[in-house]
Design an enzyme around this catalytic site. Structure first.
Site, PDB file in Angstrom:
ATOM      1  N   GLY A 142      72.404  36.199  50.247  1.00 49.57           N
ATOM      2  CA  GLY A 142      71.991  35.813  51.517  1.00 49.57           C
ATOM      3  C   GLY A 142      72.087  34.612  51.561  1.00 49.57           C
ATOM      4  N   THR A 143      73.143  33.604  50.950  1.00 47.72           N
ATOM      5  CA  THR A 143      73.239  32.348  50.933  1.00 47.72           C
ATOM      6  C   THR A 143      73.577  31.826  52.576  1.00 47.72           C
ATOM      7  OG1 THR A 143      74.608  32.678  48.838  1.00 47.72           O
ATOM      8  CG2 THR A 143      74.401  30.393  49.628  1.00 47.72           C
ATOM      9  N   HIS A 190      76.219  27.664  43.532  1.00 49.31           N
ATOM     10  CA  HIS A 190      75.794  29.093  42.708  1.00 49.31           C
ATOM     11  C   HIS A 190      75.572  28.553  41.236  1.00 49.31           C
ATOM     12  CE1 HIS A 190      76.600  31.442  46.244  1.00 49.31           C
ATOM     13  NE2 HIS A 190      78.007  31.167  46.177  1.00 49.31           N
ATOM     14  N   ARG A 204      68.158  37.979  45.128  1.00 44.86           N
ATOM     15  CA  ARG A 204      68.584  39.434  45.905  1.00 44.86           C
ATOM     16  C   ARG A 204      68.668  40.426  44.670  1.00 44.86           C
ATOM     17  NH1 ARG A 204      73.502  41.294  49.691  1.00 44.86           N
ATOM     18  NH2 ARG A 204      72.648  43.093  50.753  1.00 44.86           N
ATOM     19  N   TYR A 258      66.295  37.510  49.645  1.00 41.88           N
ATOM     20  CA  TYR A 258      67.063  38.404  50.747  1.00 41.88           C
ATOM     21  C   TYR A 258      66.186  39.486  51.403  1.00 41.88           C
ATOM     22  CZ  TYR A 258      70.810  40.902  52.839  1.00 41.88           C
ATOM     23  OH  TYR A 258      71.814  41.733  53.860  1.00 41.88           O
ATOM     24  N   SER A 303      74.044  39.261  65.399  1.00 42.75           N
ATOM     25  CA  SER A 303      74.582  37.909  66.141  1.00 42.75           C
ATOM     26  C   SER A 303      75.384  37.245  65.249  1.00 42.75           C
ATOM     27  CB  SER A 303      73.479  36.997  66.461  1.00 42.75           C
ATOM     28  OG  SER A 303      72.479  37.617  67.355  1.00 42.75           O
TER      29      SER A 303
END
Ligand code: A3P
Length: 323
Positions: free
Chosen positions: A68-69, A133, A155, A216, A254
């Protein structure tokens, strides 16, 4: 202290390398310190990252890949830039929020001619937004003395590993099955693994005042609450109306439709640099965006192996994050 690396020697490493069509020609190393798998070229950049001059008003985002970066980058960028939705739709998130070790993660052919991402991070106007990371031992040393704000996003390893497989298929055309890749993941021969190194270390740091621990899963369950929590951490306030605008802009639909966040241009150029054609239309960076889906993709046997591996790794750690 300097960073060294032992060549990665594991029967599955060769299998994985073949899956990447041997594009990582110099092979992989296990870093010391950190103990994670990185392309050998990372050793050329590691010291510069350790010595990176940190500023107090930087905001750092650290994750294990596929956690979810990008989603969090978009949220943080907007909060730090007065909710400038117009620019957020015009300029790719990779240019607004720098990925410090990016150049060290690429195969040699792609790395050649690629920008120096450490320098790009240095040169950003303040407040700088920087993503990584890497585990704590490989992050800039000044993070622990200057103490800028750091957001960590975790996550579930099953979902992150599965997402990582589809990402590698999309970017590198990796020719392994999902289960074959997951086997490499469990064996800790995939880039940035072992998964637990960074997650457990940040879990232990989660109560530090300059560190925010998000997941996440929380973002999926109650994005509004995570927006409010993150805004408060960054010293920003959002009205109810702004919260709704943010929720709308940050929705999966979106972000998938937005060229500045769906990474389609970046991925296309990465594929081109290694001679791959454009990806099939059903392969996209914004893939499923769901929680718990990985279990439906893996074989029952791999599911059991993941469950065992998770239990073995969290036993005695007090870890209560997503699994
Ligand atoms: P999936 O492959 O499971 O769909 P990262 O940015 O760390 O590389 O993570 C990528 C993962 O986050 C992908 O997961 C992607 O779909 C998901 N993601 C990105 N933006 C999202 C959003 N707005 N809502 C939900 N998931 C999102």
């Amino acid at each position: 202290m300097s960073v060294t690396g032992e060549p990665l020697k594991h029967p599955l490493a060769e299998r994985l390398s073949a899956g990447f069509d041997h594009r990582y020609r110099e092979g992989f190393v296990v870093t010391q310190p950190g103990g994670i798998v990185m392309p050998a070229e990372f050793l050329l950049d590691a010291q510069r990252i350790l010595d990176f001059p940190v500023k107090e008003d930087d905001v750092w985002l650290v994750t294990f890949p596929k956690s979810g970066t990008t989603w969090t980058q978009e949220l943080v960028w907007l909060l730090m830039n007065d909710l400038d939705f117009k620019t957020a739709k015009e300029i790719c998130i990779t240019e607004r929020f720098r990925y410090i070790e990016r150049m060290s993660t690429l195969p040699k052919a792609t790395r050649r001619g690629a920008p120096d991402t450490i320098q790009l991070a240095v040169d950003q106007p303040s407040p700088r937004l920087i993503k990584s990371h890497l585990p704590p031992a490989l992050l800039p040393r000044q993070l622990w003395t200057v103490k800028p704000k750091i957001i960590y996003v975790a996550r579930s390893p099953t979902d992150a590993a599965t997402s990582y497989y589809y990402f590698n298929r999309l970017v590198h055309g990796i020719s392994l099955s999902l289960d074959e890749f997951l086997e490499c993941f469990l064996a800790g021969v995939v880039q940035f693994t072992p998964y637990w190194t960074s997650v457990l270390e940040f879990w232990n740091l989660r109560n530090e005042p300059n560190i925010l621990w998000n997941t996440y899963e929380e973002m999926k369950q109650d994005l509004g609450a995570v927006i409010r929590k993150t805004a408060a951490f960054l010293g920003k306030s959002v009205t109810d109306e702004q919260l709704h605008q943010l929720e709308d802009h940050l929705s999966f639909t979106s972000m998938k439709a937005n060229r500045a966040t769906n990474c389609s241009d970046v991925l296309l150029s990465l594929r081109t640099s290694i001679g791959l054609p454009p990806p099939p239309s059903d392969q996209t960076f914004m893939r499923e965006g769901k929680v718990g889906q990985a279990k439906l993709h893996m074989s029952p046997e791999m599911n059991c192996r993941f469950d065992r591996w998770i239990q073995e790794n969290i036993r005695g750690t007090g870890y209560d994050g997503p699994v």
